[in-house]
Design a protein around this motif. Sequence first.
Motif, PDB file in Angstrom:
ATOM      1  N   PHE A 171       0.825  -1.205   0.000  1.00  0.00           N
ATOM      2  CA  PHE A 171       0.000   0.000   0.000  1.00  0.00           C
ATOM      3  C   PHE A 171       0.864   1.262   0.000  1.00  0.00           C
ATOM      4  O   PHE A 171       0.564   2.237  -0.700  1.00  0.00           O
ATOM      5  N   GLY A 172       1.946   1.215   0.777  1.00  0.00           N
ATOM      6  CA  GLY A 172       2.814   2.385   0.860  1.00  0.00           C
ATOM      7  C   GLY A 172       3.377   2.804  -0.490  1.00  0.00           C
ATOM      8  O   GLY A 172       3.611   3.986  -0.741  1.00  0.00           O
ATOM      9  N   SER A 173       3.593   1.827  -1.357  1.00  0.00           N
ATOM     10  CA  SER A 173       4.177   2.149  -2.663  1.00  0.00           C
ATOM     11  C   SER A 173       3.247   3.021  -3.493  1.00  0.00           C
ATOM     12  O   SER A 173       3.695   3.847  -4.298  1.00  0.00           O
ATOM     13  N   LEU A 174       1.926   2.829  -3.299  1.00  0.00           N
ATOM     14  CA  LEU A 174       0.973   3.624  -4.060  1.00  0.00           C
ATOM     15  C   LEU A 174       1.207   5.104  -3.782  1.00  0.00           C
ATOM     16  O   LEU A 174       1.291   5.921  -4.716  1.00  0.00           O
ATOM     17  N   TYR A 175       1.348   5.462  -2.511  1.00  0.00           N
ATOM     18  CA  TYR A 175       1.549   6.879  -2.181  1.00  0.00           C
ATOM     19  C   TYR A 175       2.991   7.300  -2.392  1.00  0.00           C
ATOM     20  O   TYR A 175       3.294   8.493  -2.416  1.00  0.00           O
ATOM     21  N   HIS A 176       3.895   6.344  -2.540  1.00  0.00           N
ATOM     22  CA  HIS A 176       5.265   6.709  -2.919  1.00  0.00           C
ATOM     23  C   HIS A 176       5.294   7.182  -4.377  1.00  0.00           C
ATOM     24  O   HIS A 176       5.859   8.224  -4.693  1.00  0.00           O
ATOM     25  N   PHE A 177       4.651   6.438  -5.241  1.00  0.00           N
ATOM     26  CA  PHE A 177       4.666   6.785  -6.674  1.00  0.00           C
ATOM     27  C   PHE A 177       3.630   7.847  -7.028  1.00  0.00           C
ATOM     28  O   PHE A 177       3.810   8.586  -8.001  1.00  0.00           O
ATOM     29  N   PHE A 178       2.537   7.886  -6.261  1.00  0.00           N
ATOM     30  CA  PHE A 178       1.471   8.840  -6.557  1.00  0.00           C
ATOM     31  C   PHE A 178       1.130   9.620  -5.293  1.00  0.00           C
ATOM     32  O   PHE A 178       0.080   9.380  -4.681  1.00  0.00           O
ATOM     33  N   PRO A 179       2.021  10.538  -4.898  1.00  0.00           N
ATOM     34  CA  PRO A 179       1.803  11.272  -3.647  1.00  0.00           C
ATOM     35  C   PRO A 179       0.513  12.086  -3.660  1.00  0.00           C
ATOM     36  O   PRO A 179      -0.007  12.432  -2.598  1.00  0.00           O
ATOM     37  N   GLY A 180       0.000  12.392  -4.854  1.00  0.00           N
ATOM     38  CA  GLY A 180      -1.254  13.132  -4.940  1.00  0.00           C
ATOM     39  C   GLY A 180      -2.479  12.263  -4.705  1.00  0.00           C
ATOM     40  O   GLY A 180      -3.601  12.732  -4.826  1.00  0.00           O
ATOM     41  N   GLY A 181      -2.254  10.977  -4.391  1.00  0.00           N
ATOM     42  CA  GLY A 181      -3.369  10.102  -4.056  1.00  0.00           C
ATOM     43  C   GLY A 181      -4.194   9.646  -5.247  1.00  0.00           C
ATOM     44  O   GLY A 181      -3.702   9.590  -6.380  1.00  0.00           O
ATOM     45  N   LYS A 182      -5.452   9.351  -4.983  1.00  0.00           N
ATOM     46  CA  LYS A 182      -6.317   8.746  -5.992  1.00  0.00           C
ATOM     47  C   LYS A 182      -6.481   9.637  -7.221  1.00  0.00           C
ATOM     48  O   LYS A 182      -6.545   9.139  -8.347  1.00  0.00           O
ATOM     49  N   LYS A 183      -6.534  10.942  -7.002  1.00  0.00           N
ATOM     50  CA  LYS A 183      -6.722  11.839  -8.154  1.00  0.00           C
ATOM     51  C   LYS A 183      -5.517  11.811  -9.091  1.00  0.00           C
ATOM     52  O   LYS A 183      -5.673  11.769 -10.312  1.00  0.00           O
ATOM     53  N   GLN A 184      -4.320  11.857  -8.506  1.00  0.00           N
ATOM     54  CA  GLN A 184      -3.131  11.813  -9.359  1.00  0.00           C
ATOM     55  C   GLN A 184      -3.037  10.476 -10.093  1.00  0.00           C
ATOM     56  O   GLN A 184      -2.788  10.427 -11.301  1.00  0.00           O
ATOM     57  N   LEU A 185      -3.266   9.389  -9.343  1.00  0.00           N
ATOM     58  CA  LEU A 185      -3.270   8.074  -9.978  1.00  0.00           C
ATOM     59  C   LEU A 185      -4.313   8.032 -11.089  1.00  0.00           C
ATOM     60  O   LEU A 185      -4.039   7.550 -12.196  1.00  0.00           O
ATOM     61  N   GLY A 186      -5.491   8.570 -10.813  1.00  0.00           N
ATOM     62  CA  GLY A 186      -6.563   8.576 -11.802  1.00  0.00           C
ATOM     63  C   GLY A 186      -6.188   9.311 -13.072  1.00  0.00           C
ATOM     64  O   GLY A 186      -6.372   8.786 -14.175  1.00  0.00           O
ATOM     65  N   THR A 187      -5.631  10.508 -12.938  1.00  0.00           N
ATOM     66  CA  THR A 187      -5.287  11.273 -14.141  1.00  0.00           C
ATOM     67  C   THR A 187      -4.223  10.544 -14.960  1.00  0.00           C
ATOM     68  O   THR A 187      -4.307  10.494 -16.184  1.00  0.00           O
ATOM     69  N   GLU A 188      -3.234   9.973 -14.275  1.00  0.00           N
ATOM     70  CA  GLU A 188      -2.177   9.296 -15.028  1.00  0.00           C
ATOM     71  C   GLU A 188      -2.683   8.020 -15.683  1.00  0.00           C
ATOM     72  O   GLU A 188      -2.283   7.680 -16.800  1.00  0.00           O
ATOM     73  N   VAL A 189      -3.579   7.316 -15.014  1.00  0.00           N
ATOM     74  CA  VAL A 189      -4.135   6.096 -15.599  1.00  0.00           C
ATOM     75  C   VAL A 189      -4.999   6.435 -16.810  1.00  0.00           C
ATOM     76  O   VAL A 189      -4.950   5.749 -17.836  1.00  0.00           O
ATOM     77  N   ILE A 190      -5.799   7.486 -16.702  1.00  0.00           N
ATOM     78  CA  ILE A 190      -6.625   7.899 -17.842  1.00  0.00           C
ATOM     79  C   ILE A 190      -5.735   8.145 -19.060  1.00  0.00           C
ATOM     80  O   ILE A 190      -5.997   7.660 -20.155  1.00  0.00           O
ATOM     81  N   ARG A 191      -4.669   8.897 -18.866  1.00  0.00           N
ATOM     82  CA  ARG A 191      -3.769   9.196 -19.983  1.00  0.00           C
ATOM     83  C   ARG A 191      -3.034   7.949 -20.477  1.00  0.00           C
ATOM     84  O   ARG A 191      -3.037   7.657 -21.672  1.00  0.00           O
ATOM     85  N   GLU A 192      -2.431   7.221 -19.556  1.00  0.00           N
ATOM     86  CA  GLU A 192      -1.606   6.080 -19.968  1.00  0.00           C
ATOM     87  C   GLU A 192      -2.437   4.941 -20.549  1.00  0.00           C
ATOM     88  O   GLU A 192      -1.960   4.182 -21.393  1.00  0.00           O
TER      89      GLU A 192
END
Lengths: 191, 191
Positions: free
Chosen positions: A37-58
Amino acid sequence: MASTRERIVTATAELFRRNGYTGTGLKQIVSRAEAPFGSLYHFFPGGKKQLGTEVIREAGLPYAALFDIYIASADDPVTGIEDAFAGAAETLVETDYADACPIATVALEVASTDDGLRRATAEVFEAWLDKGTEVYAAFGLSRRDARALAIATVTSLEGAFVLSRSLRSTEPLEAAGRAVAAQAGNLLPNR
Amino acid sequence: MASTRERIVTATAELFRRNGYTGTGLKQIVSRAEAPFGSLYHFFPGGKKQLGTEVIREAGLPYAALFDIYIASADDPVTGIEDAFAGAAETLVETDYADACPIATVALEVASTDDGLRRATAEVFEAWLDKGTEVYAAFGLSRRDARALAIATVTSLEGAFVLSRSLRSTEPLEAAGRAVAAQAGNLLPNR
DNA sequence: CTCTCACTAGAGCGATCTATCTAGTGATGC
DNA sequence: GCATCACTAGATAGATCGCTCTAGTGAGAG
Protein backbone atom coordinates in the motif's frame (compact mmCIF):
# COMPACT_ATOMS: atom_id res chain seq x y z
CA MET A 1 7.37 -9.06 -13.67
CA ALA A 2 6.63 -5.46 -14.42
CA SER A 3 7.70 -2.71 -12.06
CA THR A 4 5.52 -1.89 -9.08
CA ARG A 5 4.47 1.40 -10.61
CA GLU A 6 3.49 -0.32 -13.86
CA ARG A 7 1.53 -3.01 -12.02
CA ILE A 8 -0.38 -0.34 -10.09
CA VAL A 9 -1.24 1.55 -13.27
CA THR A 10 -2.31 -1.63 -15.08
CA ALA A 11 -4.44 -2.86 -12.20
CA THR A 12 -6.08 0.55 -11.82
CA ALA A 13 -6.87 0.73 -15.53
CA GLU A 14 -8.49 -2.71 -15.44
CA LEU A 15 -10.58 -1.82 -12.39
CA PHE A 16 -11.60 1.58 -13.81
CA ARG A 17 -12.98 -0.11 -16.92
CA ARG A 18 -15.26 -2.44 -15.01
CA ASN A 19 -15.99 -0.61 -11.76
CA GLY A 20 -15.42 3.03 -12.63
CA TYR A 21 -13.57 5.64 -10.60
CA THR A 22 -15.65 5.85 -7.42
CA GLY A 23 -16.29 2.11 -7.59
CA THR A 24 -12.59 1.31 -7.37
CA GLY A 25 -10.88 1.34 -3.97
CA LEU A 26 -7.20 1.91 -3.30
CA LYS A 27 -6.97 -1.27 -1.21
CA GLN A 28 -8.49 -3.14 -4.13
CA ILE A 29 -5.90 -1.65 -6.49
CA VAL A 30 -2.82 -2.62 -4.44
CA SER A 31 -4.29 -6.05 -3.81
CA ARG A 32 -4.74 -6.72 -7.54
CA ALA A 33 -1.37 -5.16 -8.37
CA GLU A 34 0.32 -7.27 -5.65
CA ALA A 35 1.93 -4.06 -4.46
CA PRO A 36 2.42 -2.73 -0.95
CA PHE A 37 0.00 0.00 0.00
CA GLY A 38 2.81 2.38 0.86
CA SER A 39 4.18 2.15 -2.66
CA LEU A 40 0.97 3.62 -4.06
CA TYR A 41 1.55 6.88 -2.18
CA HIS A 42 5.27 6.71 -2.92
CA PHE A 43 4.67 6.79 -6.67
CA PHE A 44 1.47 8.84 -6.56
CA PRO A 45 1.80 11.27 -3.65
CA GLY A 46 -1.25 13.13 -4.94
CA GLY A 47 -3.37 10.10 -4.06
CA LYS A 48 -6.32 8.75 -5.99
CA LYS A 49 -6.72 11.84 -8.15
CA GLN A 50 -3.13 11.81 -9.36
CA LEU A 51 -3.27 8.07 -9.98
CA GLY A 52 -6.56 8.58 -11.80
CA THR A 53 -5.29 11.27 -14.14
CA GLU A 54 -2.18 9.30 -15.03
CA VAL A 55 -4.13 6.10 -15.60
CA ILE A 56 -6.62 7.90 -17.84
CA ARG A 57 -3.77 9.20 -19.98
CA GLU A 58 -1.61 6.08 -19.97
CA ALA A 59 -4.52 3.74 -20.63
CA GLY A 60 -6.35 6.00 -23.06
CA LEU A 61 -3.78 7.55 -25.36
CA PRO A 62 -2.49 4.25 -26.85
CA TYR A 63 -5.94 3.57 -28.28
CA ALA A 64 -5.37 6.31 -30.88
CA ALA A 65 -3.13 3.76 -32.59
CA LEU A 66 -6.22 1.76 -33.52
CA PHE A 67 -6.89 4.34 -36.24
CA ASP A 68 -3.54 3.31 -37.75
CA ILE A 69 -4.04 -0.41 -37.19
CA TYR A 70 -7.57 -0.67 -38.54
CA ILE A 71 -8.08 2.24 -40.91
CA ALA A 72 -4.82 3.74 -42.17
CA SER A 73 -3.55 0.29 -43.11
CA ALA A 74 -6.81 -0.74 -44.81
CA ASP A 75 -7.42 -0.52 -48.55
CA ASP A 76 -10.14 2.02 -47.99
CA PRO A 77 -11.74 3.61 -44.92
CA VAL A 78 -15.06 1.82 -45.40
CA THR A 79 -13.71 -1.68 -44.87
CA GLY A 80 -11.36 -0.35 -42.20
CA ILE A 81 -14.27 1.05 -40.21
CA GLU A 82 -16.23 -2.17 -40.60
CA ASP A 83 -13.25 -4.16 -39.35
CA ALA A 84 -12.70 -1.83 -36.40
CA PHE A 85 -16.28 -2.12 -35.14
CA ALA A 86 -16.25 -5.89 -35.74
CA GLY A 87 -13.03 -6.16 -33.75
CA ALA A 88 -14.53 -4.16 -30.90
CA ALA A 89 -17.56 -6.46 -30.89
CA GLU A 90 -15.34 -9.52 -30.81
CA THR A 91 -13.34 -8.22 -27.85
CA LEU A 92 -16.54 -7.35 -26.04
CA VAL A 93 -17.94 -10.86 -26.40
CA GLU A 94 -14.62 -12.49 -25.47
CA THR A 95 -14.47 -10.51 -22.24
CA ASP A 96 -18.12 -11.17 -21.35
CA TYR A 97 -19.12 -7.61 -22.29
CA ALA A 98 -16.62 -6.02 -19.92
CA ASP A 99 -13.74 -4.61 -21.99
CA ALA A 100 -14.94 -1.73 -24.08
CA CYS A 101 -13.65 1.84 -23.79
CA PRO A 102 -10.92 2.27 -21.15
CA ILE A 103 -12.06 5.72 -20.08
CA ALA A 104 -15.75 6.19 -20.93
CA THR A 105 -17.13 5.13 -17.54
CA VAL A 106 -14.67 7.35 -15.71
CA ALA A 107 -15.29 10.21 -18.17
CA LEU A 108 -19.02 10.27 -17.40
CA GLU A 109 -18.43 9.91 -13.66
CA VAL A 110 -16.00 12.82 -13.39
CA ALA A 111 -17.40 15.14 -16.08
CA SER A 112 -19.33 17.19 -13.53
CA THR A 113 -17.51 16.29 -10.32
CA ASP A 114 -13.74 16.72 -10.81
CA ASP A 115 -12.32 19.14 -13.31
CA GLY A 116 -8.77 17.77 -13.19
CA LEU A 117 -9.87 14.26 -14.07
CA ARG A 118 -12.33 15.63 -16.64
CA ARG A 119 -9.49 17.44 -18.40
CA ALA A 120 -7.47 14.22 -18.55
CA THR A 121 -10.34 12.46 -20.32
CA ALA A 122 -10.74 15.45 -22.64
CA GLU A 123 -7.06 15.26 -23.62
CA VAL A 124 -7.45 11.62 -24.53
CA PHE A 125 -10.61 12.12 -26.60
CA GLU A 126 -9.05 15.11 -28.36
CA ALA A 127 -5.97 13.03 -29.17
CA TRP A 128 -8.18 10.33 -30.65
CA LEU A 129 -10.07 12.87 -32.77
CA ASP A 130 -6.80 14.42 -33.99
CA LYS A 131 -5.46 11.02 -34.97
CA GLY A 132 -8.71 10.07 -36.71
CA THR A 133 -8.81 13.36 -38.59
CA GLU A 134 -5.25 12.85 -39.76
CA VAL A 135 -5.88 9.26 -40.88
CA TYR A 136 -9.09 10.12 -42.77
CA ALA A 137 -7.48 13.20 -44.36
CA ALA A 138 -4.76 10.94 -45.73
CA PHE A 139 -7.47 9.26 -47.81
CA GLY A 140 -8.21 12.57 -49.50
CA LEU A 141 -10.97 13.96 -47.31
CA SER A 142 -11.04 17.66 -46.56
CA ARG A 143 -9.96 18.63 -43.07
CA ARG A 144 -13.58 19.46 -42.30
CA ASP A 145 -15.00 16.16 -43.57
CA ALA A 146 -12.18 14.20 -41.97
CA ARG A 147 -12.88 15.68 -38.55
CA ALA A 148 -16.63 15.13 -38.94
CA LEU A 149 -15.98 11.48 -39.76
CA ALA A 150 -13.54 11.11 -36.89
CA ILE A 151 -16.12 12.50 -34.46
CA ALA A 152 -18.77 10.20 -35.91
CA THR A 153 -16.43 7.23 -35.51
CA VAL A 154 -15.61 7.90 -31.87
CA THR A 155 -19.09 8.98 -30.76
CA SER A 156 -20.75 6.03 -32.51
CA LEU A 157 -18.26 3.63 -30.97
CA GLU A 158 -18.71 5.08 -27.49
CA GLY A 159 -22.49 5.09 -27.71
CA ALA A 160 -22.57 1.58 -29.13
CA PHE A 161 -20.41 0.42 -26.23
CA VAL A 162 -22.95 1.82 -23.78
CA LEU A 163 -25.85 0.00 -25.43
CA SER A 164 -23.97 -3.20 -26.23
CA ARG A 165 -22.71 -3.58 -22.66
CA SER A 166 -26.12 -2.82 -21.19
CA LEU A 167 -28.04 -5.08 -23.59
CA ARG A 168 -25.30 -7.72 -23.70
CA SER A 169 -25.67 -7.77 -27.47
CA THR A 170 -23.39 -6.87 -30.35
CA GLU A 171 -26.29 -5.50 -32.39
CA PRO A 172 -25.64 -1.83 -31.52
CA LEU A 173 -21.94 -2.16 -32.42
CA GLU A 174 -22.79 -3.82 -35.71
CA ALA A 175 -25.43 -1.24 -36.62
CA ALA A 176 -23.17 1.65 -35.61
CA GLY A 177 -20.30 0.20 -37.66
CA ARG A 178 -22.49 -0.04 -40.75
CA ALA A 179 -23.74 3.52 -40.27
CA VAL A 180 -20.26 5.04 -39.93
CA ALA A 181 -18.96 2.97 -42.84
CA ALA A 182 -21.83 4.25 -44.98
CA GLN A 183 -21.05 7.81 -43.96
CA ALA A 184 -17.41 7.29 -44.98
CA GLY A 185 -18.59 5.86 -48.31
CA ASN A 186 -20.68 8.97 -48.96
CA LEU A 187 -17.82 11.30 -48.16
CA LEU A 188 -15.48 9.33 -50.45
CA PRO A 189 -17.55 8.74 -53.60
CA ASN A 190 -14.54 8.36 -55.91
CA ARG A 191 -12.77 5.11 -55.17
CA MET B 1 -44.92 19.56 -2.55
CA ALA B 2 -44.52 16.16 -4.07
CA SER B 3 -44.82 13.05 -1.97
CA THR B 4 -41.82 11.81 -0.02
CA ARG B 5 -41.39 8.85 -2.32
CA GLU B 6 -41.49 11.10 -5.39
CA ARG B 7 -38.97 13.51 -3.88
CA ILE B 8 -36.61 10.63 -3.12
CA VAL B 9 -36.88 9.29 -6.67
CA THR B 10 -36.39 12.74 -8.21
CA ALA B 11 -33.40 13.57 -6.00
CA THR B 12 -31.81 10.20 -6.73
CA ALA B 13 -32.29 10.62 -10.47
CA GLU B 14 -30.64 14.05 -10.37
CA LEU B 15 -27.70 12.75 -8.35
CA PHE B 16 -27.27 9.64 -10.53
CA ARG B 17 -26.93 11.84 -13.62
CA ARG B 18 -24.09 13.89 -12.21
CA ASN B 19 -22.39 11.59 -9.71
CA GLY B 20 -23.31 8.12 -10.92
CA TYR B 21 -24.46 5.17 -8.83
CA THR B 22 -21.46 4.51 -6.58
CA GLY B 23 -20.82 8.24 -6.35
CA THR B 24 -24.23 8.91 -4.81
CA GLY B 25 -24.75 8.28 -1.09
CA LEU B 26 -28.03 7.54 0.64
CA LYS B 27 -27.47 10.34 3.15
CA GLN B 28 -26.94 12.69 0.21
CA ILE B 29 -30.21 11.51 -1.35
CA VAL B 30 -32.41 12.05 1.71
CA SER B 31 -30.74 15.39 2.36
CA ARG B 32 -31.51 16.65 -1.15
CA ALA B 33 -35.00 15.15 -1.06
CA GLU B 34 -35.65 16.73 2.36
CA ALA B 35 -36.87 13.35 3.47
CA PRO B 36 -36.22 11.44 6.68
CA PHE B 37 -33.69 8.67 6.35
CA GLY B 38 -36.13 6.10 7.68
CA SER B 39 -38.56 6.86 4.86
CA LEU B 40 -36.03 5.71 2.31
CA TYR B 41 -36.02 2.19 3.73
CA HIS B 42 -39.76 2.36 4.27
CA PHE B 43 -40.43 2.91 0.56
CA PHE B 44 -37.43 0.94 -0.69
CA PRO B 45 -36.86 -1.92 1.76
CA GLY B 46 -34.44 -3.47 -0.74
CA GLY B 47 -32.08 -0.55 -0.11
CA LYS B 48 -29.90 1.16 -2.65
CA LYS B 49 -30.29 -1.54 -5.30
CA GLN B 50 -34.10 -1.42 -5.25
CA LEU B 51 -34.06 2.38 -5.28
CA GLY B 52 -31.55 2.27 -8.13
CA THR B 53 -33.58 -0.06 -10.33
CA GLU B 54 -36.77 1.93 -9.83
CA VAL B 55 -35.02 5.25 -10.49
CA ILE B 56 -33.45 3.89 -13.67
CA ARG B 57 -36.86 2.87 -14.93
CA GLU B 58 -38.83 5.90 -13.73
CA ALA B 59 -36.24 8.39 -14.92
CA GLY B 60 -35.34 6.60 -18.13
CA LEU B 61 -38.58 5.38 -19.68
CA PRO B 62 -40.20 8.84 -20.12
CA TYR B 63 -37.37 9.83 -22.46
CA ALA B 64 -38.83 7.54 -25.13
CA ALA B 65 -41.45 10.26 -25.56
CA LEU B 66 -38.76 12.48 -27.12
CA PHE B 67 -39.10 10.39 -30.28
CA ASP B 68 -42.71 11.56 -30.43
CA ILE B 69 -41.98 15.15 -29.50
CA TYR B 70 -39.07 15.73 -31.84
CA ILE B 71 -39.44 13.27 -34.69
CA ALA B 72 -42.98 11.90 -35.03
CA SER B 73 -44.39 15.42 -34.94
CA ALA B 74 -41.83 16.81 -37.42
CA ASP B 75 -42.51 17.21 -41.13
CA ASP B 76 -39.79 14.69 -41.89
CA PRO B 77 -37.33 12.66 -39.81
CA VAL B 78 -34.31 14.61 -41.08
CA THR B 79 -35.30 17.94 -39.56
CA GLY B 80 -36.68 16.13 -36.51
CA ILE B 81 -33.32 14.51 -35.85
CA GLU B 82 -31.51 17.80 -36.33
CA ASP B 83 -33.86 19.47 -33.86
CA ALA B 84 -33.48 16.68 -31.33
CA PHE B 85 -29.68 16.88 -31.29
CA ALA B 86 -29.79 20.68 -31.22
CA GLY B 87 -32.18 20.53 -28.27
CA ALA B 88 -29.88 18.14 -26.43
CA ALA B 89 -26.96 20.49 -27.04
CA GLU B 90 -28.95 23.43 -25.74
CA THR B 91 -29.91 21.61 -22.54
CA LEU B 92 -26.32 20.55 -22.05
CA VAL B 93 -25.02 24.10 -22.28
CA GLU B 94 -27.80 25.47 -20.07
CA THR B 95 -26.94 22.98 -17.32
CA ASP B 96 -23.19 23.59 -17.57
CA TYR B 97 -22.66 20.25 -19.35
CA ALA B 98 -24.29 18.24 -16.58
CA ASP B 99 -27.72 17.09 -17.80
CA ALA B 100 -27.33 14.63 -20.61
CA CYS B 101 -28.56 11.04 -20.50
CA PRO B 102 -30.29 10.11 -17.23
CA ILE B 103 -28.98 6.55 -17.16
CA ALA B 104 -25.77 6.34 -19.23
CA THR B 105 -23.35 6.88 -16.35
CA VAL B 106 -25.13 4.32 -14.21
CA ALA B 107 -25.41 1.92 -17.16
CA LEU B 108 -21.65 1.84 -17.66
CA GLU B 109 -20.98 1.57 -13.94
CA VAL B 110 -23.25 -1.40 -13.36
CA ALA B 111 -22.88 -3.23 -16.70
CA SER B 112 -20.29 -5.60 -15.27
CA THR B 113 -20.94 -5.29 -11.55
CA ASP B 114 -24.66 -5.74 -10.85
CA ASP B 115 -26.89 -7.76 -13.11
CA GLY B 116 -30.16 -6.53 -11.62
CA LEU B 117 -29.32 -2.89 -12.23
CA ARG B 118 -27.87 -3.74 -15.64
CA ARG B 119 -31.18 -5.35 -16.65
CA ALA B 120 -33.04 -2.20 -15.62
CA THR B 121 -30.86 -0.09 -17.91
CA ALA B 122 -31.31 -2.65 -20.70
CA GLU B 123 -35.10 -2.43 -20.37
CA VAL B 124 -34.94 1.34 -20.76
CA PHE B 125 -32.65 1.26 -23.80
CA GLU B 126 -34.77 -1.46 -25.41
CA ALA B 127 -37.90 0.65 -24.81
CA TRP B 128 -36.21 3.63 -26.49
CA LEU B 129 -35.20 1.51 -29.48
CA ASP B 130 -38.70 0.08 -29.80
CA LYS B 131 -40.20 3.56 -29.71
CA GLY B 132 -37.67 4.87 -32.25
CA THR B 133 -38.28 1.94 -34.57
CA GLU B 134 -42.02 2.53 -34.43
CA VAL B 135 -41.69 6.27 -35.09
CA TYR B 136 -39.31 5.82 -38.03
CA ALA B 137 -41.42 3.00 -39.47
CA ALA B 138 -44.38 5.38 -39.50
CA PHE B 139 -42.45 7.46 -42.05
CA GLY B 140 -42.39 4.48 -44.38
CA LEU B 141 -39.10 2.84 -43.49
CA SER B 142 -38.90 -0.94 -43.43
CA ARG B 143 -38.80 -2.49 -39.97
CA ARG B 144 -35.15 -3.33 -40.57
CA ASP B 145 -34.15 0.18 -41.67
CA ALA B 146 -36.24 1.78 -38.95
CA ARG B 147 -34.51 -0.23 -36.23
CA ALA B 148 -31.07 0.49 -37.72
CA LEU B 149 -31.84 4.20 -37.69
CA ALA B 150 -33.22 4.03 -34.15
CA ILE B 151 -30.01 2.33 -32.98
CA ALA B 152 -27.93 4.91 -34.81
CA THR B 153 -29.91 7.71 -33.19
CA VAL B 154 -29.52 6.43 -29.64
CA THR B 155 -25.90 5.27 -29.93
CA SER B 156 -24.82 8.52 -31.61
CA LEU B 157 -26.60 10.57 -28.98
CA GLU B 158 -25.08 8.58 -26.12
CA GLY B 159 -21.59 8.71 -27.56
CA ALA B 160 -21.88 12.40 -28.35
CA PHE B 161 -22.94 13.02 -24.74
CA VAL B 162 -19.78 11.31 -23.53
CA LEU B 163 -17.53 13.45 -25.71
CA SER B 164 -19.47 16.68 -25.32
CA ARG B 165 -19.49 16.45 -21.53
CA SER B 166 -15.80 15.55 -21.40
CA LEU B 167 -14.71 18.22 -23.89
CA ARG B 168 -17.26 20.77 -22.67
CA SER B 169 -18.15 21.44 -26.29
CA THR B 170 -21.27 20.96 -28.37
CA GLU B 171 -19.23 20.03 -31.45
CA PRO B 172 -19.66 16.24 -30.99
CA LEU B 173 -23.44 16.61 -30.58
CA GLU B 174 -23.66 18.81 -33.66
CA ALA B 175 -21.53 16.49 -35.79
CA ALA B 176 -23.42 13.41 -34.58
CA GLY B 177 -26.76 15.10 -35.31
CA ARG B 178 -25.70 15.90 -38.87
CA ALA B 179 -24.46 12.33 -39.40
CA VAL B 180 -27.67 10.69 -38.19
CA ALA B 181 -29.80 13.17 -40.14
CA ALA B 182 -27.83 12.35 -43.28
CA GLN B 183 -28.33 8.64 -42.66
CA ALA B 184 -32.08 9.23 -42.32
CA GLY B 185 -32.02 11.21 -45.59
CA ASN B 186 -30.36 8.31 -47.38
CA LEU B 187 -32.88 5.79 -46.07
CA LEU B 188 -35.76 8.07 -47.14
CA PRO B 189 -34.86 9.26 -50.64
CA ASN B 190 -38.43 9.97 -51.69
CA ARG B 191 -39.74 13.02 -49.92
C1' DC C 1 32.09 -0.91 5.73
C1' DT C 2 28.91 2.57 6.15
C1' DC C 3 25.77 5.99 4.67
C1' DT C 4 21.98 7.19 1.86
C1' DC C 5 17.71 6.94 -0.09
C1' DA C 6 14.34 4.72 -2.99
C1' DC C 7 11.16 1.65 -1.98
C1' DT C 8 8.56 -1.85 0.86
C1' DA C 9 5.23 -2.93 4.40
C1' DG C 10 1.15 -2.35 6.84
C1' DA C 11 -1.09 -0.47 11.11
C1' DG C 12 -4.31 2.82 12.08
C1' DC C 13 -7.07 7.47 11.76
C1' DG C 14 -11.15 10.05 10.89
C1' DA C 15 -14.74 10.16 7.75
C1' DT C 16 -18.26 8.07 5.21
C1' DC C 17 -20.71 4.12 3.40
C1' DT C 18 -25.11 1.07 3.54
C1' DA C 19 -28.21 -0.85 6.50
C1' DT C 20 -30.75 -1.80 10.83
C1' DC C 21 -33.15 -0.64 14.82
C1' DT C 22 -36.18 1.65 18.04
C1' DA C 23 -39.24 5.32 19.05
C1' DG C 24 -42.56 8.67 17.91
C1' DT C 25 -46.39 10.91 15.10
C1' DG C 26 -50.77 11.45 13.01
C1' DA C 27 -54.54 10.30 9.93
C1' DT C 28 -58.15 6.80 9.41
C1' DG C 29 -61.62 3.09 10.56
C1' DC C 30 -64.51 1.22 13.84
C1' DG D 1 -62.17 7.46 21.97
C1' DC D 2 -59.23 4.10 20.84
C1' DA D 3 -56.62 0.99 17.96
C1' DT D 4 -54.13 0.52 13.81
C1' DC D 5 -50.68 1.30 10.66
C1' DA D 6 -48.33 4.07 7.25
C1' DC D 7 -44.93 7.05 7.74
C1' DT D 8 -41.44 10.09 10.13
C1' DA D 9 -37.14 10.62 12.60
C1' DG D 10 -32.57 9.77 13.55
C1' DA D 11 -29.11 7.23 16.39
C1' DT D 12 -26.06 3.69 15.65
C1' DA D 13 -23.64 -0.55 13.96
C1' DG D 14 -20.15 -2.57 11.16
C1' DA D 15 -17.61 -2.20 7.17
C1' DT D 16 -14.96 0.36 3.99
C1' DC D 17 -13.26 4.73 2.22
C1' DG D 18 -8.90 7.70 1.14
C1' DC D 19 -5.02 8.87 3.42
C1' DT D 20 -1.04 9.39 6.88
C1' DC D 21 2.36 7.67 9.58
C1' DT D 22 6.30 5.02 11.25
C1' DA D 23 9.44 1.33 10.68
C1' DG D 24 12.12 -1.65 8.02
C1' DT D 25 14.84 -3.34 3.89
C1' DG D 26 18.33 -3.51 0.51
C1' DA D 27 21.06 -1.90 -3.42
C1' DG D 28 24.46 1.40 -4.84
C1' DA D 29 27.87 5.36 -3.78
C1' DG D 30 31.80 6.87 -1.40
